[in-house]
Design a protein around this motif. Structure first.
Motif, short mmCIF file in Angstrom:
data_model
loop_
_atom_site.label_atom_id
_atom_site.label_comp_id
_atom_site.label_asym_id
_atom_site.label_seq_id
_atom_site.Cartn_x
_atom_site.Cartn_y
_atom_site.Cartn_z
N ASP A 175 0.35 0.68 7.52
CA ASP A 175 -0.81 0.62 6.64
C ASP A 175 -1.86 -0.36 7.14
O ASP A 175 -2.87 -0.59 6.48
CB ASP A 175 -0.39 0.25 5.22
CG ASP A 175 0.44 -1.02 5.17
OD1 ASP A 175 0.21 -1.93 5.99
OD2 ASP A 175 1.33 -1.10 4.31
N SER A 176 -1.60 -0.97 8.30
CA SER A 176 -2.54 -1.95 8.83
C SER A 176 -2.33 -2.10 10.32
O SER A 176 -1.37 -1.55 10.89
CB SER A 176 -2.34 -3.31 8.13
OG SER A 176 -0.99 -3.72 8.24
N THR A 188 3.76 -8.67 6.24
CA THR A 188 3.31 -7.57 7.08
C THR A 188 4.24 -7.54 8.30
O THR A 188 4.34 -8.53 9.02
CB THR A 188 1.85 -7.74 7.49
OG1 THR A 188 1.04 -7.78 6.30
CG2 THR A 188 1.39 -6.60 8.37
N GLN A 209 -0.13 4.79 1.64
CA GLN A 209 -0.22 4.75 3.10
C GLN A 209 1.14 4.57 3.73
O GLN A 209 1.45 5.18 4.76
CB GLN A 209 -1.15 3.62 3.53
CG GLN A 209 -2.62 3.87 3.26
CD GLN A 209 -3.44 2.66 3.67
OE1 GLN A 209 -3.70 1.78 2.86
NE2 GLN A 209 -3.84 2.61 4.92
N SER A 238 3.16 -3.28 5.24
CA SER A 238 3.06 -4.44 4.34
C SER A 238 4.01 -4.26 3.16
O SER A 238 3.98 -3.24 2.47
CB SER A 238 1.63 -4.61 3.85
OG SER A 238 0.77 -4.87 4.96
N HIS A 251 0.87 -1.19 0.00
CA HIS A 251 0.00 0.00 0.00
C HIS A 251 0.90 1.23 0.00
O HIS A 251 1.11 1.86 1.05
CB HIS A 251 -0.91 0.02 1.23
CG HIS A 251 -1.71 -1.24 1.42
ND1 HIS A 251 -2.73 -1.61 0.56
CD2 HIS A 251 -1.64 -2.21 2.36
CE1 HIS A 251 -3.26 -2.75 0.97
NE2 HIS A 251 -2.61 -3.14 2.05
N VAL A 304 -4.62 -9.58 10.64
CA VAL A 304 -4.15 -8.37 9.97
C VAL A 304 -5.35 -7.65 9.37
O VAL A 304 -6.13 -8.27 8.63
CB VAL A 304 -3.13 -8.71 8.87
CG1 VAL A 304 -2.64 -7.45 8.18
CG2 VAL A 304 -1.95 -9.49 9.45
N GLU A 305 -5.49 -6.36 9.68
CA GLU A 305 -6.60 -5.57 9.16
C GLU A 305 -6.08 -4.25 8.58
O GLU A 305 -5.46 -3.48 9.33
CB GLU A 305 -7.61 -5.28 10.25
CG GLU A 305 -8.25 -6.52 10.85
CD GLU A 305 -9.20 -6.20 11.99
OE1 GLU A 305 -10.34 -6.67 11.95
OE2 GLU A 305 -8.77 -5.46 12.90
N PRO A 306 -6.28 -3.97 7.30
CA PRO A 306 -6.84 -4.89 6.28
C PRO A 306 -5.78 -5.88 5.84
O PRO A 306 -4.59 -5.56 5.79
CB PRO A 306 -7.21 -3.94 5.14
CG PRO A 306 -6.22 -2.83 5.26
CD PRO A 306 -5.99 -2.64 6.73
N VAL A 307 -6.21 -7.09 5.50
CA VAL A 307 -5.27 -8.12 5.07
C VAL A 307 -5.05 -7.97 3.56
O VAL A 307 -5.98 -7.65 2.82
CB VAL A 307 -5.82 -9.52 5.42
CG1 VAL A 307 -7.09 -9.84 4.65
CG2 VAL A 307 -4.75 -10.58 5.19
#
Length: 317
Positions: A169-170, A193, A162, A185, A159, A214-217
């Motif tokens: 980013d997560s 990640t 981000q 990530s 990402h 992990v959010e968002p995966v």
């Protein structure tokens, strides 16, 4: 007379029966271990359930994954790579311990080349480079004293917007962490990640029997690396971190080569300007080295180096 228990009267089905006679080797790179099979002509595709049975640590041989050595010409992915480099004769067909297909494995490709050399399927003098086909493209492996170095290719943020704008980013939630932690990530041809922890005690408390959340995966799942920077972070121009990893489709492993590369990318990014381009990554199975180098096309590549050992041979009975 008391009847025998059913488990004694009727032996359970042996999931390895279909592989009777299959010759294999067992190898590892810093504790990341593999079952290796030579299948040059692609005569014996191994089904996912058979891979899982082979890699089972209680009922099979036991490994983090299975590597099949097959000539690139016998796979569609391999033929595409041969058009790019006719020297990429061998393809590393890698499967996770659960039987799922994986793009690449940094420790695995070193062990793969050690296996090819031992089997007489390839030759490689110190300083020479062997191109290897993988589902993450061609990887060039150089033989060095004490092991092999692999050009893992360019890295990228999964990402990018981000990653550049924020600390992560997560968010990652894991058994043993008191709260969810920000993460970054990174793609090394496969997804990772990376989570930075403050101290070694946090790293030790992790319970990686179950997969971190992990959010968002990322779209195809992700491997999760937990890292602790050394104190001081840099000595004599070399950075140092400790790492544990939960691998997608496997669980916690003693080492992860692509994960070590991703961890170095993330820590260097967080450290900012002046961070070194050479890193020692300490994992439960030993230490690997990561360096940032300029690739043939001018892009920044990541190089992974470390040992590769073949420890045993056998055949499925």
């Amino acid at each position: 007379m008391t009847a025998a228990p059913d488990s004694l009267a009727a032996p359970a089905h042996n999931p390895l029966a279909s592989l009777t006679g299959l010759a294999f080797a067992k190898g590892h790179g810093t504790g990341n271990d593999f079952v290796l099979v030579a299948d040059p002509e692609g005569a014996r595709d191994i089904a996912p359930q058979e891979v899982a049975a082979l890699c089972d640590r209680h009922l099979g041989i036991g490994a983090d994954g299975l590597i099949r050595a097959i000539r690139s010409e016998h796979l569609a992915e391999g033929r595409e790579l041969l058009a790019e480099d006719a020297g990429a004769i061998w393809f590393m067909d890698y499967r996770n311990a659960d039987g799922s297909v994986s793009e690449m494995c940094g420790n695995g490709v070193r062990v793969f080349v050690a296996f090819l050399l031992e089997q007489g399927l390839a030759s490689l003098d110190p300083g020479e480079v062997l191109p290897v086909g993988t589902r993450a493209g061609i990887k060039r492996v150089e033989r060095r004293e004490g092991g092999f170095a692999v050009d893992m290719g360019p890295w990228e943020f999964i990402h990018p917007a981000q990653a550049e704008a924020e600390a992560g980013d997560s968010l990652v939630t894991a058994d043993g962490l008191d709260v969810s932690r920000p993460a970054l990530s990174v793609s090394m041809g496969n997804p990772h990640t990376v989570v930075a922890l403050a101290e070694g005690a946090e790293l030790e408390r992790l319970r990686l029997f179950s997969a971190p959340v992990v959010e968002p995966v990322p779209p195809h799942g992700t491997n999760v690396e937990f890292v602790v920077p050394a104190e001081p972070l840099v000595r004599e121009g070399v950075g140092s971190i400790a790492m544990r990893v939960h691998e997608r489709g496997v669980g916690e492993t003693q080492s992860c080569g692509t994960g070590a590369c991703a961890a170095a990318v993330a820590i260097r990014h967080w450290a900012g300007a002046g961070a070194p381009n050479r890193w020692d990554i300490r994992v439960p199975g030993g230490t690997v080295q990561v360096a940032f180098v300029t690739g043939i096309e001018g892009a920044e590549h990541v190089e992974l180096s470390g040992p590769a050992v073949i420890v045993a041979h056998g055949a499925i009975g």
